[in-house]
Design a protein around this motif. Structure first.
Motif, PDB file in Angstrom:
ATOM      1  N   MET A 117       6.407 -76.274 -22.261  1.00 35.25           N
ATOM      2  CA  MET A 117       5.837 -74.979 -21.856  1.00 35.25           C
ATOM      3  C   MET A 117       6.826 -74.168 -21.016  1.00 35.25           C
ATOM      4  O   MET A 117       6.927 -72.960 -21.157  1.00 35.25           O
ATOM      5  CB  MET A 117       4.533 -75.187 -21.072  1.00 35.25           C
ATOM      6  CG  MET A 117       3.537 -76.125 -21.705  1.00 35.25           C
ATOM      7  SD  MET A 117       3.261 -75.837 -23.460  1.00 35.25           S
ATOM      8  CE  MET A 117       1.791 -76.854 -23.729  1.00 35.25           C
ATOM      9  N   ILE A 118       7.569 -74.839 -20.119  1.00 33.89           N
ATOM     10  CA  ILE A 118       8.531 -74.092 -19.298  1.00 33.89           C
ATOM     11  C   ILE A 118       9.634 -73.526 -20.194  1.00 33.89           C
ATOM     12  O   ILE A 118      10.107 -72.408 -19.994  1.00 33.89           O
ATOM     13  CB  ILE A 118       9.111 -74.954 -18.140  1.00 33.89           C
ATOM     14  CG1 ILE A 118       9.966 -74.120 -17.197  1.00 33.89           C
ATOM     15  CG2 ILE A 118       9.927 -76.128 -18.631  1.00 33.89           C
ATOM     16  CD1 ILE A 118       9.230 -73.230 -16.272  1.00 33.89           C
ATOM     17  N   SER A 119      10.010 -74.298 -21.222  1.00 33.21           N
ATOM     18  CA  SER A 119      11.023 -73.805 -22.156  1.00 33.21           C
ATOM     19  C   SER A 119      10.516 -72.543 -22.866  1.00 33.21           C
ATOM     20  O   SER A 119      11.230 -71.539 -22.964  1.00 33.21           O
ATOM     21  CB  SER A 119      11.355 -74.902 -23.175  1.00 33.21           C
ATOM     22  OG  SER A 119      12.237 -74.439 -24.154  1.00 33.21           O
ATOM     23  N   ILE A 120       9.260 -72.599 -23.333  1.00 32.58           N
ATOM     24  CA  ILE A 120       8.679 -71.454 -24.048  1.00 32.58           C
ATOM     25  C   ILE A 120       8.546 -70.246 -23.106  1.00 32.58           C
ATOM     26  O   ILE A 120       8.864 -69.111 -23.478  1.00 32.58           O
ATOM     27  CB  ILE A 120       7.311 -71.853 -24.670  1.00 32.58           C
ATOM     28  CG1 ILE A 120       7.538 -72.858 -25.810  1.00 32.58           C
ATOM     29  CG2 ILE A 120       6.544 -70.632 -25.156  1.00 32.58           C
ATOM     30  CD1 ILE A 120       6.266 -73.511 -26.370  1.00 32.58           C
ATOM     31  N   CYS A 121       8.108 -70.503 -21.860  1.00 31.15           N
ATOM     32  CA  CYS A 121       7.953 -69.402 -20.890  1.00 31.15           C
ATOM     33  C   CYS A 121       9.298 -68.727 -20.600  1.00 31.15           C
ATOM     34  O   CYS A 121       9.402 -67.500 -20.548  1.00 31.15           O
ATOM     35  CB  CYS A 121       7.355 -69.915 -19.577  1.00 31.15           C
ATOM     36  SG  CYS A 121       5.622 -70.361 -19.711  1.00 31.15           S
ATOM     37  N   THR A 131       5.036 -60.804 -26.310  1.00 34.39           N
ATOM     38  CA  THR A 131       3.964 -61.798 -26.506  1.00 34.39           C
ATOM     39  C   THR A 131       3.191 -61.996 -25.203  1.00 34.39           C
ATOM     40  O   THR A 131       3.786 -62.147 -24.141  1.00 34.39           O
ATOM     41  CB  THR A 131       4.584 -63.150 -26.918  1.00 34.39           C
ATOM     42  OG1 THR A 131       5.342 -62.955 -28.090  1.00 34.39           O
ATOM     43  CG2 THR A 131       3.527 -64.209 -27.139  1.00 34.39           C
ATOM     44  N   LYS A 132       1.861 -61.979 -25.318  1.00 25.86           N
ATOM     45  CA  LYS A 132       1.023 -62.300 -24.147  1.00 25.86           C
ATOM     46  C   LYS A 132       0.975 -63.823 -24.017  1.00 25.86           C
ATOM     47  O   LYS A 132       0.624 -64.526 -24.981  1.00 25.86           O
ATOM     48  CB  LYS A 132      -0.399 -61.794 -24.341  1.00 25.86           C
ATOM     49  CG  LYS A 132      -0.481 -60.286 -24.430  1.00 25.86           C
ATOM     50  CD  LYS A 132      -0.752 -59.684 -23.056  1.00 25.86           C
ATOM     51  CE  LYS A 132      -0.871 -58.185 -23.102  1.00 25.86           C
ATOM     52  NZ  LYS A 132       0.266 -57.437 -22.604  1.00 25.86           N
ATOM     53  N   VAL A 133       1.353 -64.316 -22.845  1.00 27.27           N
ATOM     54  CA  VAL A 133       1.398 -65.764 -22.608  1.00 27.27           C
ATOM     55  C   VAL A 133       0.510 -66.096 -21.424  1.00 27.27           C
ATOM     56  O   VAL A 133       0.627 -65.476 -20.364  1.00 27.27           O
ATOM     57  CB  VAL A 133       2.843 -66.235 -22.274  1.00 27.27           C
ATOM     58  CG1 VAL A 133       2.888 -67.753 -22.120  1.00 27.27           C
ATOM     59  CG2 VAL A 133       3.846 -65.766 -23.309  1.00 27.27           C
ATOM     60  N   ILE A 134      -0.383 -67.051 -21.625  1.00 26.66           N
ATOM     61  CA  ILE A 134      -1.092 -67.599 -20.470  1.00 26.66           C
ATOM     62  C   ILE A 134      -0.840 -69.092 -20.441  1.00 26.66           C
ATOM     63  O   ILE A 134      -0.897 -69.753 -21.487  1.00 26.66           O
ATOM     64  CB  ILE A 134      -2.597 -67.284 -20.469  1.00 26.66           C
ATOM     65  CG1 ILE A 134      -3.258 -68.000 -19.285  1.00 26.66           C
ATOM     66  CG2 ILE A 134      -3.300 -67.644 -21.763  1.00 26.66           C
ATOM     67  CD1 ILE A 134      -4.508 -67.360 -18.809  1.00 26.66           C
ATOM     68  N   ILE A 154       8.842 -66.601 -12.859  1.00 25.72           N
ATOM     69  CA  ILE A 154       8.721 -66.042 -14.213  1.00 25.72           C
ATOM     70  C   ILE A 154       7.522 -65.096 -14.262  1.00 25.72           C
ATOM     71  O   ILE A 154       7.589 -63.998 -14.830  1.00 25.72           O
ATOM     72  CB  ILE A 154       8.582 -67.180 -15.256  1.00 25.72           C
ATOM     73  CG1 ILE A 154       9.901 -67.929 -15.409  1.00 25.72           C
ATOM     74  CG2 ILE A 154       8.132 -66.622 -16.613  1.00 25.72           C
ATOM     75  CD1 ILE A 154       9.814 -69.200 -16.255  1.00 25.72           C
ATOM     76  N   GLU A 155       6.418 -65.487 -13.624  1.00 25.24           N
ATOM     77  CA  GLU A 155       5.219 -64.639 -13.623  1.00 25.24           C
ATOM     78  C   GLU A 155       5.506 -63.295 -12.945  1.00 25.24           C
ATOM     79  O   GLU A 155       4.997 -62.252 -13.365  1.00 25.24           O
ATOM     80  CB  GLU A 155       4.068 -65.360 -12.904  1.00 25.24           C
ATOM     81  CG  GLU A 155       2.734 -64.650 -13.068  1.00 25.24           C
ATOM     82  CD  GLU A 155       1.607 -65.399 -12.384  1.00 25.24           C
ATOM     83  OE1 GLU A 155       1.839 -66.024 -11.325  1.00 25.24           O
ATOM     84  OE2 GLU A 155       0.476 -65.368 -12.896  1.00 25.24           O
ATOM     85  N   GLN A 156       6.363 -63.329 -11.903  1.00 27.29           N
ATOM     86  CA  GLN A 156       6.734 -62.086 -11.212  1.00 27.29           C
ATOM     87  C   GLN A 156       7.537 -61.172 -12.117  1.00 27.29           C
ATOM     88  O   GLN A 156       7.388 -59.959 -12.081  1.00 27.29           O
ATOM     89  CB  GLN A 156       7.606 -62.395  -9.971  1.00 27.29           C
ATOM     90  CG  GLN A 156       6.896 -63.121  -8.862  1.00 27.29           C
ATOM     91  CD  GLN A 156       5.882 -62.237  -8.165  1.00 27.29           C
ATOM     92  OE1 GLN A 156       6.160 -61.077  -7.909  1.00 27.29           O
ATOM     93  NE2 GLN A 156       4.699 -62.771  -7.921  1.00 27.29           N
ATOM     94  N   SER A 157       8.424 -61.779 -12.936  1.00 21.35           N
ATOM     95  CA  SER A 157       9.350 -60.938 -13.714  1.00 21.35           C
ATOM     96  C   SER A 157       8.822 -60.615 -15.105  1.00 21.35           C
ATOM     97  O   SER A 157       9.346 -59.716 -15.763  1.00 21.35           O
ATOM     98  CB  SER A 157      10.719 -61.616 -13.817  1.00 21.35           C
ATOM     99  OG  SER A 157      10.586 -62.856 -14.460  1.00 21.35           O
ATOM    100  N   ASN A 158       7.788 -61.309 -15.568  1.00 22.19           N
ATOM    101  CA  ASN A 158       7.274 -61.064 -16.922  1.00 22.19           C
ATOM    102  C   ASN A 158       5.790 -60.681 -16.817  1.00 22.19           C
ATOM    103  O   ASN A 158       4.937 -61.544 -16.624  1.00 22.19           O
ATOM    104  CB  ASN A 158       7.447 -62.327 -17.776  1.00 22.19           C
ATOM    105  CG  ASN A 158       6.984 -62.137 -19.207  1.00 22.19           C
ATOM    106  OD1 ASN A 158       6.338 -61.143 -19.539  1.00 22.19           O
ATOM    107  ND2 ASN A 158       7.300 -63.104 -20.047  1.00 22.19           N
TER     108      ASN A 158
END
Ligand SMILES: Cc1cc2nc3c(=O)[nH]c(=O)nc-3n(C[C@H](O)[C@H](O)[C@H](O)COP(=O)(O)OP(=O)(O)OC[C@H]3O[C@@H](n4cnc5c(N)ncnc54)[C@H](O)[C@@H]3O)c2cc1C
Length: 232
Positions: A117-121, A131-134, A154-158
């Motif tokens: 998941m971290i790789s995909i994020c 792409t919307k990612v949760i 990542i959440e801050q920048s995306n």
């Protein structure tokens, strides 16, 4: 591709998880979410184990694997390694991959199942995909959350990416969600879940209960991708 890798960096992630980095060989292509086999000599025997690549294909200078240190033989051998030690690697393998093919993805991880998941994020963020990612990351305690700083950054920048943590054995000071990833969490955090493709990764028991929940919600099997960390 088979290659011998020299360890370049070892990064402690939590009290019992470490990342191991080595140079990415020329021509080694992989998709976010794939794994490699690592071969080590463990107590005089050759042992080959699958470990997910926790780096993103967008990171050109290194490959990274992230291992839960279990205290068992293979784990102890890896944990005893130091920078410049070598390990044999073959890969990449696996279908729990994302390369931009869906517009909405939900990543449900249990414990060390965070690695694909971290790789995909990172991949979605580095490539600027819309792409919307949760991601719903389930762990026992706050101290067990692997890649928490990275995910928060990542959440801050995306702005297309949302991170939710849920803890099964939270301390009193935890202000986030408690319990297991549940049907009500999915309905609350992913109200339009029928538009999502689900990626599941973690121990087999967790995957079984996630599939049952998604099935109950009417998510078709074709929209569920999963990787079971057997042996974990
Ligand atoms: C596709 C895939 C991807 C994976 N990706 C990751 C990942 O990214 N990160 C990660 O941490 N794991 C990952 N795993 C799991 C990983 O491959 C290992 O199976 C897991 O981490 C257990 O490793 P270990 O070091 O404890 O193995 P081992 O030392 O081989 O132990 C495995 C089991 O063998 C038994 N055992 C071993 N030694 C002893 C002993 N001395 N006495 C008694 N029993 C013993 C125990 O039952 C133990 O549970 C992945 C698995 C798969 C299938």
């Amino acid at each position: 591709m088979d290659f011998t890798a020299n360890l370049t960096e070892i990064i402690p992630r939590t009290h019992n998880v470490k990342s191991f980095r080595f140079s990415r060989p020329a021509g080694f292509d992989y998709k976010a979410g794939q794994y490699i086999f690592v071969t080590l000599t463990v107590s005089g025997e050759i042992v080959r184990k699958p470990l997910t690549i926790s780096s993103s294909p967008t990171e050109n200078d290194h490959l990274e694997i992230t291992k839960k240190l279990t205290g068992h033989d293979f784990s102890n051998t890896l944990d005893a390694m130091v920078v410049s030690d070598v390990m044999d690697i073959d890969g990449p393998y696996g279908n729990l991959t994302f390369g931009g093919e869906y517009s909405n993805i939900a990543l449900l991880s249990g414990g060390i199942g965070i690695t694909p998941m971290i790789s995909i994020c990172k991949y979605c963020t580095d490539t600027g995909l819309d792409t919307k990612v949760i991601i719903i990351s389930s762990n026992k305690t706050q101290q067990d959350i692997v890649f928490r700083n990275e995910l928060d950054q990542i959440e801050q920048s995306n702005t297309n990416l949302k991170v939710v943590y849920v803890l099964t054995r939270a301390d009193d000071d935890w202000e986030g969600f408690r319990g297991r990833t549940s049907e009500s969490m999915i309905i609350r955090d992913i109200p339009n879940y029928k538009d999502y493709v689900f990626y599941l990764c973690g121990p087999p028991v967790m995957l079984g209960s996630m599939v049952a929940i998604l099935d109950g919600l009417g998510v078709p099997k074709e929209r569920i991708k999963q990787e079971s960390f057997v042996g974990y």
